[in-house]
Design an enzyme around this catalytic site. Structure first.
Site, PDB file in Angstrom:
ATOM      1  N   GLY A   1       0.827  -1.201   0.000  1.00  0.00           N
ATOM      2  CA  GLY A   1       0.000   0.000   0.000  1.00  0.00           C
ATOM      3  C   GLY A   1       0.858   1.247   0.000  1.00  0.00           C
ATOM      4  O   GLY A   1       2.074   1.194   0.202  1.00  0.00           O
TER       5      GLY A   1
ATOM      6  N   GLY B   1       0.652   5.542   1.156  1.00  0.00           N
ATOM      7  CA  GLY B   1      -0.081   6.618   1.820  1.00  0.00           C
ATOM      8  C   GLY B   1       0.604   7.954   1.607  1.00  0.00           C
ATOM      9  O   GLY B   1       1.546   8.065   0.822  1.00  0.00           O
TER      10      GLY B   1
ATOM     11  N   PHE C   1       2.551   9.576   3.514  1.00  0.00           N
ATOM     12  CA  PHE C   1       3.897   9.766   4.055  1.00  0.00           C
ATOM     13  C   PHE C   1       4.838   8.616   3.720  1.00  0.00           C
ATOM     14  O   PHE C   1       5.939   8.544   4.258  1.00  0.00           O
ATOM     15  CB  PHE C   1       3.829   9.954   5.576  1.00  0.00           C
ATOM     16  CG  PHE C   1       2.920  11.079   5.968  1.00  0.00           C
ATOM     17  CD1 PHE C   1       3.084  12.343   5.438  1.00  0.00           C
ATOM     18  CD2 PHE C   1       1.870  10.873   6.846  1.00  0.00           C
ATOM     19  CE1 PHE C   1       2.232  13.385   5.780  1.00  0.00           C
ATOM     20  CE2 PHE C   1       1.014  11.908   7.199  1.00  0.00           C
ATOM     21  CZ  PHE C   1       1.197  13.168   6.667  1.00  0.00           C
TER      22      PHE C   1
ATOM     23  N   VAL D   1       4.256   0.895   2.129  1.00  0.00           N
ATOM     24  CA  VAL D   1       4.376  -0.308   2.959  1.00  0.00           C
ATOM     25  C   VAL D   1       4.665  -1.492   2.049  1.00  0.00           C
ATOM     26  O   VAL D   1       4.002  -1.679   1.023  1.00  0.00           O
ATOM     27  CB  VAL D   1       3.091  -0.566   3.771  1.00  0.00           C
ATOM     28  CG1 VAL D   1       3.252  -1.813   4.633  1.00  0.00           C
ATOM     29  CG2 VAL D   1       2.757   0.638   4.646  1.00  0.00           C
TER      30      VAL D   1
ATOM     31  N   LYS E   1       7.198  -0.363   6.675  1.00  0.00           N
ATOM     32  CA  LYS E   1       6.717   0.969   6.282  1.00  0.00           C
ATOM     33  C   LYS E   1       7.927   1.879   6.077  1.00  0.00           C
ATOM     34  O   LYS E   1       8.712   2.097   6.998  1.00  0.00           O
ATOM     35  CB  LYS E   1       5.810   1.537   7.379  1.00  0.00           C
ATOM     36  CG  LYS E   1       5.196   2.890   7.045  1.00  0.00           C
ATOM     37  CD  LYS E   1       4.255   3.311   8.182  1.00  0.00           C
ATOM     38  CE  LYS E   1       3.551   4.613   7.904  1.00  0.00           C
ATOM     39  NZ  LYS E   1       2.630   4.986   9.010  1.00  0.00           N
TER      40      LYS E   1
ATOM     41  N   ASP F   1      -7.021   8.695  15.105  1.00  0.00           N
ATOM     42  CA  ASP F   1      -7.222   8.401  13.688  1.00  0.00           C
ATOM     43  C   ASP F   1      -7.803   7.006  13.488  1.00  0.00           C
ATOM     44  O   ASP F   1      -7.326   6.229  12.669  1.00  0.00           O
ATOM     45  CB  ASP F   1      -5.903   8.541  12.921  1.00  0.00           C
ATOM     46  CG  ASP F   1      -6.118   8.779  11.424  1.00  0.00           C
ATOM     47  OD1 ASP F   1      -7.246   9.180  11.044  1.00  0.00           O
ATOM     48  OD2 ASP F   1      -5.179   8.566  10.643  1.00  0.00           O
TER      49      ASP F   1
END
Length: 344
Positions: A39, A41, A43, A46, A61, A156
């Protein structure tokens, strides 16, 4: 840099996560191959990796170079999650800080994130799995809110941050926006951070996080689990109602079961569905003081306590900051469907 050095020293002497060499993590991920990318994101990315010495599969990550926010979240995550141990939290196995590179190593979650099943047709989760996920998520929050040395506000909680292990048990992850708070404190001025659709109204207005703002986010996820619908979707052709408002409307018409995810093909326990949806509304009540504690949530989901009588119409109160902090308006940010942090 001083802060990172002190964190490095603390962790190297702890019994928790261990430090990995960058070259070892590069080897584990075939030099961070796109073929192993799980994945991506805001920032970083992963990757799936194989630690040869430990003979274990992990998720690595890798923070984007030059991302100040990513480095800030790396530090927060390492400091907070390294001391946490719970069956419903994603376990941080290790970390790596090598000059400009920042990496975190987690246990691998073979069934991915909850949102991939609810919204992206990875697989259809059966009802008993969904109900167990809700209880598991609540258990993780009970640990964070009441059982740690300091209260941990996650800030979050959302479907994409809830991972599923090989047995489809919920594991809450991504502590990059988390904050610590003394148990006796009610509110903590943290600045606005979180994700559109999951953010409690008073938190969006004042920037003050609380256990109740985490509970609100849990409530939204509970409704997503039951309905198979995203928090930020539009479900009324004649208005801009989001998921919480839409489900509240069904409650007002005593038609909660009309909101159940059609992908379940009517294979569910009606009393559990109604319980989860009512708990979701109770948690996402616009008035913070009328929300349950996470302990009360677990009791309700286990049918150990009565649910409250909720009003048939959802009201929207006004929020103002107290004398100890400035008011923060949600209009001061560009809201997106990804996590945001307005503290710079």
């Amino acid at each position: 840099m001083v802060a990172l050095t002190s964190i490095n020293e603390e962790l190297e002497h702890s019994t928790g996560p261990k430090r990995f060499a960058l070259r070892y993590l590069a080897l584990a991920t075939n030099n961070f191959s796109d073929d192993l990318k799980l994945g991506e994101g805001g920032f970083g990315c992963v990757y799936k990796g194989l630690l040869s010495r430990e003979d274990s599969i992990v998720a690595v990550k890798k923070i984007s170079q030059g991302s100040k926010q990513g480095k800030k979240e790396y530090m927060t995550e390492v400091k907070i999650i390294s001391s946490l141990r719970h069956r419903n939290l994603v376990r941080l196995i290790g970390w790596c800080h090598d000059k400009t590179q920042f990496l975190l190593v987690y246990e691998f979650m073979p069934n991915g994130s909850l949102d991939s099943h609810l919204f992206h047709q990875k697989t259809v989760l059966k009802w008993d799995v969904r109900y167990n996920v809700a209880i598991g998520l609540a258990s993780s929050l009970l640990y964070l809110h009441e059982e740690c040395d300091q209260c941990v506000l996650h800030r979050d909680i959302k479907a994409s941050n809830i991972m599923l292990d090989s047995g489809f048990n919920a594991k809450l992850g991504d502590f990059g926006l988390a904050r610590l708070m003394d148990h006796e404190m009610v509110l903590k001025t943290t600045g606005l951070a979180g994700t559109l659709g999951y953010m409690a109204p008073e938190y969006a207005s004042t920037g003050k996080a609380s256990k109740e703002s985490d509970v609100y986010s849990f409530g939204v996820v509970a409704l997503e689990i039951a309905c198979g619908k995203m928090a930020t979707g539009k479900y009324d052709p004649e208005s801009d109602l989001g998921l919480v408002e839409w489900v509240w409307g069904l409650h007002g018409k005593t038609q909660l079961l009309l909101g159940v995810d059609p992908m379940l093909n009517n294979e569910f326990k009606a009393e559990e569905v109604e319980c989860l949806m009512m708990v979701g509304l109770w948690c996402s009540h616009p008035n913070r003081s009328l929300r349950p504690s996470i302990r009360q949530v677990i009791q309700a989901l286990k049918f150990e306590r009565m649910l409250p009588s909720l009003p048939t119409r959802m009201h929207v109160p006004m929020y103002f900051s107290g004398p100890d902090g400035p008011e923060i308006s949600s209009s001061s940010a560009t809201m997106t469907n990804t996590s945001i942090d307005l503290v710079r």
